[in-house]
Design a protein around this motif. Structure first.
Motif, PDB file in Angstrom:
ATOM      1  N   ASN A 117     -10.583   7.128  -9.196  1.00 31.79           N
ATOM      2  CA  ASN A 117     -10.849   6.292 -10.177  1.00 31.79           C
ATOM      3  C   ASN A 117     -12.362   5.683  -9.990  1.00 31.79           C
ATOM      4  O   ASN A 117     -12.789   4.518  -9.891  1.00 31.79           O
ATOM      5  CB  ASN A 117     -10.169   4.978 -10.021  1.00 31.79           C
ATOM      6  N   HIS A 190      -7.293  10.310 -11.013  1.00 35.53           N
ATOM      7  CA  HIS A 190      -7.469   8.985 -11.549  1.00 35.53           C
ATOM      8  C   HIS A 190      -6.211   8.412 -12.512  1.00 35.53           C
ATOM      9  O   HIS A 190      -5.287   9.187 -12.802  1.00 35.53           O
ATOM     10  CB  HIS A 190      -8.390   8.747 -12.935  1.00 35.53           C
ATOM     11  N   SER A 191      -5.989   7.224 -12.117  1.00 38.41           N
ATOM     12  CA  SER A 191      -4.861   6.599 -12.545  1.00 38.41           C
ATOM     13  C   SER A 191      -4.415   6.334 -14.104  1.00 38.41           C
ATOM     14  O   SER A 191      -5.714   6.187 -14.942  1.00 38.41           O
ATOM     15  CB  SER A 191      -4.570   5.122 -11.970  1.00 38.41           C
ATOM     16  N   ASP A 194      -5.132   1.696 -15.210  1.00 38.67           N
ATOM     17  CA  ASP A 194      -6.312   0.993 -14.289  1.00 38.67           C
ATOM     18  C   ASP A 194      -6.649  -0.126 -14.982  1.00 38.67           C
ATOM     19  O   ASP A 194      -7.268  -0.182 -15.975  1.00 38.67           O
ATOM     20  CB  ASP A 194      -7.224   1.909 -14.013  1.00 38.67           C
ATOM     21  N   LEU A 219      -2.890  10.227 -11.775  1.00 32.55           N
ATOM     22  CA  LEU A 219      -1.802   9.803 -10.905  1.00 32.55           C
ATOM     23  C   LEU A 219      -0.879   8.637 -11.962  1.00 32.55           C
ATOM     24  O   LEU A 219      -1.345   7.618 -12.619  1.00 32.55           O
ATOM     25  CB  LEU A 219      -2.739   8.539 -10.041  1.00 32.55           C
ATOM     26  N   GLU A 220       0.151   9.007 -12.030  1.00 32.94           N
ATOM     27  CA  GLU A 220       1.164   8.413 -13.150  1.00 32.94           C
ATOM     28  C   GLU A 220       1.588   6.958 -12.441  1.00 32.94           C
ATOM     29  O   GLU A 220       2.143   6.314 -13.373  1.00 32.94           O
ATOM     30  CB  GLU A 220       2.119   9.188 -13.490  1.00 32.94           C
ATOM     31  N   SER A 222       0.478   4.677 -10.048  1.00 35.55           N
ATOM     32  CA  SER A 222      -0.464   3.830  -9.393  1.00 35.55           C
ATOM     33  C   SER A 222      -1.664   3.194 -10.321  1.00 35.55           C
ATOM     34  O   SER A 222      -1.834   3.568 -11.306  1.00 35.55           O
ATOM     35  CB  SER A 222      -1.242   4.677  -8.210  1.00 35.55           C
ATOM     36  N   TYR A 223      -2.173   2.030  -9.801  1.00 34.95           N
ATOM     37  CA  TYR A 223      -3.168   1.341 -10.419  1.00 34.95           C
ATOM     38  C   TYR A 223      -4.522   1.613  -9.938  1.00 34.95           C
ATOM     39  O   TYR A 223      -4.720   2.695  -9.266  1.00 34.95           O
ATOM     40  CB  TYR A 223      -2.765  -0.152 -10.329  1.00 34.95           C
ATOM     41  N   HIS A 224      -5.525   0.817  -9.770  1.00 30.31           N
ATOM     42  CA  HIS A 224      -6.775   1.040  -9.653  1.00 30.31           C
ATOM     43  C   HIS A 224      -6.884   1.545  -8.058  1.00 30.31           C
ATOM     44  O   HIS A 224      -7.590   2.574  -7.720  1.00 30.31           O
ATOM     45  CB  HIS A 224      -7.629  -0.042  -9.710  1.00 30.31           C
ATOM     46  N   ALA A 226      -5.578   3.205  -5.784  1.00 23.54           N
ATOM     47  CA  ALA A 226      -4.422   4.315  -5.725  1.00 23.54           C
ATOM     48  C   ALA A 226      -4.246   4.632  -4.170  1.00 23.54           C
ATOM     49  O   ALA A 226      -3.208   5.136  -3.706  1.00 23.54           O
ATOM     50  CB  ALA A 226      -4.596   5.440  -6.625  1.00 23.54           C
ATOM     51  N   ASP A 229      -1.395   2.794  -2.881  1.00 25.32           N
ATOM     52  CA  ASP A 229      -0.278   2.673  -3.897  1.00 25.32           C
ATOM     53  C   ASP A 229       0.728   3.871  -3.943  1.00 25.32           C
ATOM     54  O   ASP A 229       0.622   4.606  -2.819  1.00 25.32           O
ATOM     55  CB  ASP A 229      -1.054   2.757  -5.454  1.00 25.32           C
ATOM     56  N   ASP A 231       0.841   6.747  -5.109  1.00 24.90           N
ATOM     57  CA  ASP A 231       0.318   7.950  -4.771  1.00 24.90           C
ATOM     58  C   ASP A 231      -0.535   8.404  -3.787  1.00 24.90           C
ATOM     59  O   ASP A 231      -1.097   9.413  -3.743  1.00 24.90           O
ATOM     60  CB  ASP A 231      -0.463   8.332  -6.264  1.00 24.90           C
TER      61      ASP A 231
END
Length: 256
Positions: A117, A190-191, A194, A219-220, A222-224, A226, A229, A231
């Motif tokens: 990200n 990258h999420s 995000d 990354l399906e 997780s948020y920012h 990651a 998170d 993933d």
């Protein structure tokens, strides 16, 4: 000023392959430590520095800028280069931006980049108002802990210092036009969702770099942040496989 619990730098002396891990804006090495420990357990030499102005209180960050943050990762990279035969650079968010700057400056001395990200541009009207607003308002609510996994928290500031935000926008202005100078093998994770860095940053990055060995992973879950998170384990294992593919590292080796 005492450090926030968990914000300490992390280092592990392993084998001939080194990894520099760069944390994000207003964050700390805590967001990278599980990743660093995963790589250390597999025999790599690992460094996770604490960026100047981070890990204490947001007011300390207010008097730092991107040149200070970059100087720290540059120093750590040079130290790893003296110690190791190969060095990989990995970064989260602004840590990814700093990693790109290192790649631009050091070229072939960096064996590969792993970015999670990363940010390379301003999104939204609020950030575009920062050059003026920073003189009127010292800080705004923080951005830490954009994490989907319940119970997982990032050690970071609960306020975002606007002078530092302005300096981050200056870093983007330096890095983005120079992206064609990035030629190293690249693993970009990258999420899809995000709330801090818009996913279009990754699209811009992919369209500008000159790297020919590029792997993109979405990354399906997780948020920012990651790396803390759902993933996280996937990031760790994919990054290690990336290092293995591009170096002489063997599973479970250590020493050196």
């Amino acid at each position: 000023m005492p450090l926030m619990p968990g914000a300490e730098p992390y280092r592990h002396d392993g084998g001939e392959t080194g990894v520099l891990l760069c944390h994000g804006f207003t964050g700390s090495p805590q967001s990278m430590r599980p990743w660093g420990e995963y790589l250390a357990e597999r025999g790599l030499t690992v460094s996770v520095p604490l960026l100047p102005g981070h890990g204490t209180r947001w007011q300390d960050m207010q008097i730092t800028g991107w040149q200070d943050w970059y100087a720290e990762v540059d120093r750590e990279f040079r130290a790893l280069s003296e110690r190791c035969s190969q060095v990989f650079v990995m970064g989260l968010s602004m840590g990814g931006t700093l990693s790109l700057r290192l790649a631009i400056q050091h070229g072939a001395a960096i064996s590969g980049l792993v970015l999670v990200n990363p940010s390379v541009k301003a999104d939204g009207l609020q950030i575009k108002a920062v050059p003026v607003v920073r003189h009127l308002v010292p800080s705004v609510p923080g951005i830490a802990s954009d994490i989907a996994l319940e119970g997982s928290e990032e050690v970071g500031y609960d306020r975002t210092p606007l002078h530092a935000v302005y300096s981050l926008t200056r870093l983007w202005r330096v890095v983005r036009p120079a992206l064609p100078q990035v030629t190293q093998p690249l693993l970009l994770l990258h999420s899809r969702v995000d709330h801090v860095v818009h996913p279009s940053n990754s699209a811009v990055l992919l369209s500008k770099v000159s790297s020919t060995d590029v792997t993109e992973k979405v990354l399906e879950r997780s948020y920012h942040v990651a790396t803390l998170d759902h993933d996280a384990e996937r990031i760790f294992s994919e990054s290690y496989a990336f290092v293995q593919r591009l170096s002489a590292v063997k599973e479970g080796t250590s020493g050196g």
